[in-house]
Scaffold this active site. Structure first.
Site, PDB file in Angstrom:
ATOM      1  N   ARG A   1       0.838  -1.485  -0.192  1.00 20.27           N
ATOM      2  CA  ARG A   1       0.042   0.277   0.114  1.00 20.27           C
ATOM      3  C   ARG A   1       0.872   1.248   0.074  1.00 20.27           C
ATOM      4  O   ARG A   1       1.744   1.375   0.601  1.00 20.27           O
ATOM      5  CB  ARG A   1      -0.721  -0.347   1.347  1.00 20.27           C
ATOM      6  CG  ARG A   1      -1.788   0.629   1.210  1.00 20.27           C
ATOM      7  CD  ARG A   1      -2.718   1.080   0.290  1.00 20.27           C
ATOM      8  NE  ARG A   1      -4.130   1.459   0.756  1.00 20.27           N
ATOM      9  CZ  ARG A   1      -4.712   2.446  -0.326  1.00 20.27           C
ATOM     10  NH1 ARG A   1      -4.833   1.957  -1.148  1.00 20.27           N
ATOM     11  NH2 ARG A   1      -6.357   2.732   0.718  1.00 20.27           N
TER      12      ARG A   1
ATOM     13  N   THR B   1      -9.873   0.152  -9.849  1.00 20.18           N
ATOM     14  CA  THR B   1      -9.222  -0.225  -9.119  1.00 20.18           C
ATOM     15  C   THR B   1      -9.176  -1.727  -9.399  1.00 20.18           C
ATOM     16  O   THR B   1      -9.604  -2.049 -10.458  1.00 20.18           O
ATOM     17  CB  THR B   1      -9.370  -0.831  -7.587  1.00 20.18           C
ATOM     18  OG1 THR B   1      -9.516   0.773  -6.575  1.00 20.18           O
ATOM     19  CG2 THR B   1      -8.305  -1.723  -6.425  1.00 20.18           C
TER      20      THR B   1
ATOM     21  N   THR C   1      -4.134  -0.806  -7.434  1.00 22.27           N
ATOM     22  CA  THR C   1      -5.181   0.710  -7.512  1.00 22.27           C
ATOM     23  C   THR C   1      -4.320   2.140  -7.620  1.00 22.27           C
ATOM     24  O   THR C   1      -3.343   2.125  -7.542  1.00 22.27           O
ATOM     25  CB  THR C   1      -5.915   0.871  -6.410  1.00 22.27           C
ATOM     26  OG1 THR C   1      -7.276   2.077  -6.474  1.00 22.27           O
ATOM     27  CG2 THR C   1      -5.036   1.061  -4.821  1.00 22.27           C
TER      28      THR C   1
ATOM     29  N   ASN D   1      -6.521   4.965  -7.265  1.00 19.71           N
ATOM     30  CA  ASN D   1      -7.436   5.663  -6.346  1.00 19.71           C
ATOM     31  C   ASN D   1      -8.055   5.720  -7.590  1.00 19.71           C
ATOM     32  O   ASN D   1      -8.905   4.746  -7.999  1.00 19.71           O
ATOM     33  CB  ASN D   1      -7.713   6.024  -5.556  1.00 19.71           C
ATOM     34  CG  ASN D   1      -8.634   6.702  -4.262  1.00 19.71           C
ATOM     35  OD1 ASN D   1      -9.061   5.750  -4.109  1.00 19.71           O
ATOM     36  ND2 ASN D   1      -8.354   8.160  -3.973  1.00 19.71           N
TER      37      ASN D   1
ATOM     38  N   ASP E   1      -8.134   8.794   0.702  1.00 24.76           N
ATOM     39  CA  ASP E   1      -8.090   7.352   1.085  1.00 24.76           C
ATOM     40  C   ASP E   1      -8.306   7.192   2.716  1.00 24.76           C
ATOM     41  O   ASP E   1      -8.851   7.015   3.604  1.00 24.76           O
ATOM     42  CB  ASP E   1      -7.744   6.565   0.538  1.00 24.76           C
ATOM     43  CG  ASP E   1      -8.362   5.585  -0.135  1.00 24.76           C
ATOM     44  OD1 ASP E   1      -9.326   6.184  -0.401  1.00 24.76           O
ATOM     45  OD2 ASP E   1      -8.284   4.511  -0.718  1.00 24.76           O
TER      46      ASP E   1
ATOM     47  N   SER F   1      -7.598   0.891   3.558  1.00 20.81           N
ATOM     48  CA  SER F   1      -8.527   0.581   2.281  1.00 20.81           C
ATOM     49  C   SER F   1      -9.299  -0.795   2.147  1.00 20.81           C
ATOM     50  O   SER F   1      -9.699  -1.154   2.990  1.00 20.81           O
ATOM     51  CB  SER F   1      -6.846   0.274   1.284  1.00 20.81           C
ATOM     52  OG  SER F   1      -7.362  -1.168  -0.270  1.00 20.81           O
ATOM     53  N   SER F   2      -9.850  -1.045   1.215  1.00 25.09           N
ATOM     54  CA  SER F   2     -11.134  -1.826   0.861  1.00 25.09           C
ATOM     55  C   SER F   2     -10.403  -2.948   0.279  1.00 25.09           C
ATOM     56  O   SER F   2     -11.244  -4.203   0.132  1.00 25.09           O
ATOM     57  CB  SER F   2     -12.027  -1.785   0.467  1.00 25.09           C
ATOM     58  OG  SER F   2     -12.997  -0.319   0.800  1.00 25.09           O
TER      59      SER F   2
ATOM     60  N   GLY G   1     -13.843  -1.792  -7.338  1.00 25.15           N
ATOM     61  CA  GLY G   1     -14.638  -1.080  -6.805  1.00 25.15           C
ATOM     62  C   GLY G   1     -15.140  -0.894  -5.372  1.00 25.15           C
ATOM     63  O   GLY G   1     -16.202  -0.274  -4.764  1.00 25.15           O
ATOM     64  N   GLY G   2     -13.730  -0.060  -5.185  1.00 28.52           N
ATOM     65  CA  GLY G   2     -13.887   1.015  -3.738  1.00 28.52           C
ATOM     66  C   GLY G   2     -14.148  -0.195  -2.934  1.00 28.52           C
ATOM     67  O   GLY G   2     -14.231  -0.875  -2.797  1.00 28.52           O
TER      68      GLY G   2
HETATM   69  N1  GLY Z   1      -8.629   3.408  -3.253  1.00 36.47           N
HETATM   70  C1  GLY Z   1      -9.436   1.992  -2.483  1.00 36.47           C
HETATM   71  C2  GLY Z   1      -9.269   1.401  -1.509  1.00 36.47           C
HETATM   72  O1  GLY Z   1      -8.594   1.205  -1.770  1.00 36.47           O
HETATM   73  O2  GLY Z   1      -9.742   0.784  -1.196  1.00 36.47           O
END
Ligand code: GLY
Length: 572
Positions: A113, A385, A403, A405, A427, A456-457, A477-478
């Protein structure tokens, strides 16, 4: 199957990229023709399979594995090819996560990340009156976190068979010699054109004098040169030397924060994968700083407790139960989750059976639980992403989500280096209760601090059956990522669907706040009517997720690329 035909001369990728192996000369470039290719939505393979957001990237990964690489080689080559052919989200200027399992049964969670730059501070996006300036966290140089992807790839190499110089060469060739773009890609590039011009300080390959059309060839010489430096110097080819100098020069021209020291200090980190049992299957997921693994564990455990499978698929009672577990999990996300190096995430508690039983105590199967009665912060994120799934017959499983973002990240192309920087700083929670570009708010757990990773997701996920490889899955998909993976798992493990149906059935999403159920176009009307009667607010969404899934069944690898995009599978 969509056949892409374009009136350009056939040019094979110029370099033979894989050395002689097993007495057989195999050349990834000879296998992948970037000027004439088709989108393969599903495939059943014997030896190895890839599903990713772009058919060329999947083909590169498959060719590398056919040349003798394992799933890790395939994943690295696919990821690097995505950085060229899928600039919306494929990247070297962003970050991501890998959940993997080796053929010997070792499970891995790798965190690459992005981090906040050393000069970042909690209130960096507030003006003198204390108002949040979210355009700065969303667009241009100040929005960029320190990229992690190249450091991540260099860590994954230890599990691969081939050296980086072989795995990266197809990506170099694609950038240097070009590839034909699809209609969808031309629309995306034209749509972002003005923002790319506004947020970059130098010309780039993504903007040309006329608009893009499907069938045009995109050549990115500057990116080929950057990838060549990475090929020759490994991690230092990105984080030090000429590439680092180009990034810092871009930052100085655009008043960004990333410094030579930030780049030098960046490290990918191995984390402890999440692993839990669901009705006899073992599910393996990503821990913080992604919220994905915890959310999926919470949701799977809550539906197991309520025996979801007794309700028919996509019926009002099944959707209502899944919506209520999604609501509760996402409420926990905003309050409790952040970078574990900076914030104590109560992971054990959040996933314990006793806690989850307590969480569902106010669940009512006849009506919606208002989100106002469940206290926490709003969560909503980007859709841009990308995910790749790779599985080989030896049993290596690789699930990677990366991603930038937003679409094309910060829309800042590093001058003379040819790649886009992320806008991942958005984020973070830039100010408590101030929504980011996608409506998310948060608090202290996800506040900005130097070197901290933003929450993050992303949810790269594996499933074992009888302790053997069974499923590799993930999606962009966030905030819809954990719910899309959750629903794909439910479709496969609870409703025993085929992989193709599991990926392409309509999806729905609830993220606590806003208090609404997002649903896709072809959602059953009777189910919607039933939900409305129970007090749910429904919101139509064009599409949710783009799942890439591989399932191993009866000795075959069944790969499916989501029907919602140009995504493609490849294998042999
Ligand atoms: N930028 C989307 C995530 O990391 O969830």
């Amino acid at each position: 199957m969509l056949r892409i035909k374009y009136a350009v001369a056939l040019l094979l990728i110029s370099h033979c990229t894989i050395a002689q192996l097993n007495q057989k000369l195999v050349c990834a470039g000879c296998k992948v023709d970037p000027y004439h290719y088709s989108v393969q939505k599903k495939g059943v393979y014997t030896h190895a399979a890839v599903a990713s957001a772009h058919p060329l990237a999947s083909m590169v990964g498959a060719a590398i594995m056919e040349a003798g690489g394992n799933a890790f080689d395939g994943a690295i080559a696919t990821q690097l090819a995505l950085a060229v052919v899928y600039p919306n989200a494929g990247n070297i200027g962003g970050g991501g996560f890998m959940v993997a399992r080796t053929k010997t049964g070792k499970t891995i969670a790798l965190d690459f990340r992005e981090t906040a730059p050393l000069k970042a501070s909690q209130n960096m996006y507030l003006d003198s009156a204390g108002n949040a300036q979210t355009t700065l966290s969303q667009n241009g140089h100040l929005a960029a976190g320190v990229p992690g992807t190249v450091a991540g790839i260099c860590q994954i190499l230890r599990f691969a068979r081939f050296p980086l110089k072989q795995l990266i060469q197809p990506a170099i060739d694609l950038a240097a010699n070009g590839y034909v773009i699809t209609e969808r890609e031309s629309r995306a590039l034209n749509g972002v054109r003005a923002m790319l011009v506004a947020n970059s300080t130098r010309p780039s390959a993504y903007v040309k004098s006329t608009l893009w059309k499907g069938g045009d060839t995109l050549v990115n010489t500057a990116l080929a040169n950057t990838l060549t430096r990475i090929r020759d110097k490994g991690q230092k080819g990105f984080y030090e030397g000429e590439t680092a100098a180009l990034i810092v020069a871009e930052m100085q021209r655009g008043k960004g924060l990333i410094s030579l020291e930030d780049l030098k200090q960046y490290q990918a980190k191995f984390r402890n994968p999440i692993s839990f049992d669901f009705q006899g299957y073992t599910i393996i997921g990503m821990p913080p700083p992604s919220s994905g693994g915890i959310l999926i564990q919470q949701m799977m455990q809550m539906i197991a407790e309520k025996n979801l499978g007794r309700h028919p698929f996509l019926s009002t009672p099944s959707v209502q139960l899944m919506v209520e577990v999604e609501r509760r999990a996402f409420a926990d996300r905003a309050a409790h989750m952040g970078d574990p190096d900076f914030w104590k995430v109560p992971q054990q508690t959040l996933t314990s059976k006793a806690y989850l039983a307590e969480r569902m105590k106010d669940y009512d199967s006849t009506r919606a639980t208002p989100s106002s009665s469940i206290q926490a912060g709003i969560v909503k994120e980007s859709n841009e992403t990308t995910h790749l799934s790779v599985l080989d017959a030896a049993g290596n499983m690789v699930s990677i989500t990366t991603t930038l973002n937003g679409s094309y990240g910060s829309q800042t192309v590093v001058g003379d280096a040819g790649f886009l920087l992320n806008n991942e700083m958005d984020d973070f929670s830039v100010k408590p209760n101030v929504p980011n570009m996608y409506g998310a708010v948060g608090g202290a757990a996800n506040a900005i601090a130097p070197k901290k990773r933003m929450l993050s997701s992303m949810s790269p996920t594996l499933v074992l059956k009888n302790k053997q490889p069974y499923i590799v899955v993930g999606t962009p998909g966030g905030t819809t990522i954990p719910t899309s993976v959750f629903q794909s798992l439910v479709n496969l493990l609870v409703y025993q669907m085929s992989p193709e149906d599991a990926v392409n059935q309509p999806k729905f999403h609830h993220q606590w706040l806003p208090d609404q159920v997002d649903y896709e176009q072809n959602f059953p009307k009777t189910t919607m009517d039933g939900l409305i009667k129970m007090g749910y607010h429904l919101n139509n969404k064009y599409q949710i997720g783009r799942v890439e899934l591989i399932q191993q069944k009866a000795g075959k690898l069944h790969a499916v690329a989501d029907g919602r995009g140009d995504d493609g599978t490849a294998g042999f």
